[in-house]
Design a protein around this motif. Structure first.
Motif, PDB file in Angstrom:
ATOM      1  N   ALA A  65       0.831  -1.206   0.000  1.00  0.00           N
ATOM      2  CA  ALA A  65       0.000   0.000   0.000  1.00  0.00           C
ATOM      3  C   ALA A  65       0.864   1.255   0.000  1.00  0.00           C
ATOM      4  O   ALA A  65       0.591   2.215  -0.726  1.00  0.00           O
ATOM      5  N   THR A  66       1.918   1.246   0.778  1.00  0.00           N
ATOM      6  CA  THR A  66       2.807   2.402   0.853  1.00  0.00           C
ATOM      7  C   THR A  66       3.602   2.563  -0.432  1.00  0.00           C
ATOM      8  O   THR A  66       3.689   3.665  -0.989  1.00  0.00           O
ATOM      9  N   GLY A  97       4.215   5.819  -4.705  1.00  0.00           N
ATOM     10  CA  GLY A  97       4.724   5.785  -6.074  1.00  0.00           C
ATOM     11  C   GLY A  97       3.786   6.503  -7.022  1.00  0.00           C
ATOM     12  O   GLY A  97       4.208   7.323  -7.850  1.00  0.00           O
ATOM     13  N   ILE A  98       2.479   6.212  -6.923  1.00  0.00           N
ATOM     14  CA  ILE A  98       1.488   6.888  -7.759  1.00  0.00           C
ATOM     15  C   ILE A  98       1.520   8.389  -7.514  1.00  0.00           C
ATOM     16  O   ILE A  98       1.503   9.191  -8.460  1.00  0.00           O
ATOM     17  N   CYS A 118      -4.322  13.449  -2.943  1.00  0.00           N
ATOM     18  CA  CYS A 118      -4.307  13.778  -1.506  1.00  0.00           C
ATOM     19  C   CYS A 118      -4.954  12.660  -0.698  1.00  0.00           C
ATOM     20  O   CYS A 118      -4.473  12.312   0.385  1.00  0.00           O
ATOM     21  N   PHE A 119      -6.034  12.081  -1.230  1.00  0.00           N
ATOM     22  CA  PHE A 119      -6.668  10.950  -0.556  1.00  0.00           C
ATOM     23  C   PHE A 119      -5.711   9.760  -0.461  1.00  0.00           C
ATOM     24  O   PHE A 119      -5.702   9.041   0.547  1.00  0.00           O
ATOM     25  N   ILE A 120      -4.922   9.551  -1.502  1.00  0.00           N
ATOM     26  CA  ILE A 120      -3.942   8.459  -1.470  1.00  0.00           C
ATOM     27  C   ILE A 120      -2.943   8.679  -0.345  1.00  0.00           C
ATOM     28  O   ILE A 120      -2.647   7.769   0.430  1.00  0.00           O
ATOM     29  N   VAL A 121      -2.430   9.900  -0.233  1.00  0.00           N
ATOM     30  CA  VAL A 121      -1.452  10.209   0.824  1.00  0.00           C
ATOM     31  C   VAL A 121      -2.080  10.021   2.200  1.00  0.00           C
ATOM     32  O   VAL A 121      -1.467   9.415   3.095  1.00  0.00           O
ATOM     33  N   MET A 176      -0.958   7.300   5.035  1.00  0.00           N
ATOM     34  CA  MET A 176      -0.656   7.702   6.414  1.00  0.00           C
ATOM     35  C   MET A 176      -1.512   6.915   7.414  1.00  0.00           C
ATOM     36  O   MET A 176      -1.008   6.468   8.451  1.00  0.00           O
ATOM     37  N   LEU A 177      -2.794   6.739   7.107  1.00  0.00           N
ATOM     38  CA  LEU A 177      -3.669   5.977   7.998  1.00  0.00           C
ATOM     39  C   LEU A 177      -3.228   4.524   8.110  1.00  0.00           C
ATOM     40  O   LEU A 177      -3.163   3.964   9.213  1.00  0.00           O
TER      41      LEU A 177
END
Length: 107
Positions: free
Chosen positions: A60-61, A66-67, A91-94, A98-99
């Motif tokens: 996931a990270t 990467g994306i 931003c949702f990916i980041v 983080m979550l």
């Protein structure tokens, strides 16, 4: 130390992907070699990250960041368009990465 290996894997994956268009379908030797070496290095470093971080967290990270980085660098280097919806999604990916990492447990 596993997160250092993961960061290195992300860096090499981003390098490999950013150089890939320059290889022109692997017809240009130098960019092709750089891309292949970067991808192999990325997977090699991933194996060390997997020693103490669960595979779901690593993947996931690795894929999420990467994306994010490839999208930003594609905009900055190749002039590829990023609409506001795309930026919101990035931003949702980041936030998702983080979550996932904040609740991850080390093996």
């Amino acid at each position: 130390m596993s997160y250092v290996f993961l960061a290195g894997a992300i860096l090499f994956e981003v390098i490999g992907t950013m150089v890939l268009p320059l290889s022109e379908n692997f017809s240009k030797p130098l960019p092709s070699i750089v891309s292949i070496v970067a991808y192999v290095s990325s997977f090699y470093l991933l194996t060390f990250a997997l020693d103490s971080i669960h595979i779901a967290i690593v993947y996931a990270t690795w894929s999420g960041l990467g994306i994010f980085l490839i999208s930003i660098l594609g905009y900055l280097i190749y002039g590829q368009a990023l609409q506001w919806q795309s930026m919101l999604g990035l931003c949702f990916i980041v936030v998702g990465v983080m979550l996932v990492n904040s609740f991850a447990t080390i093996k």
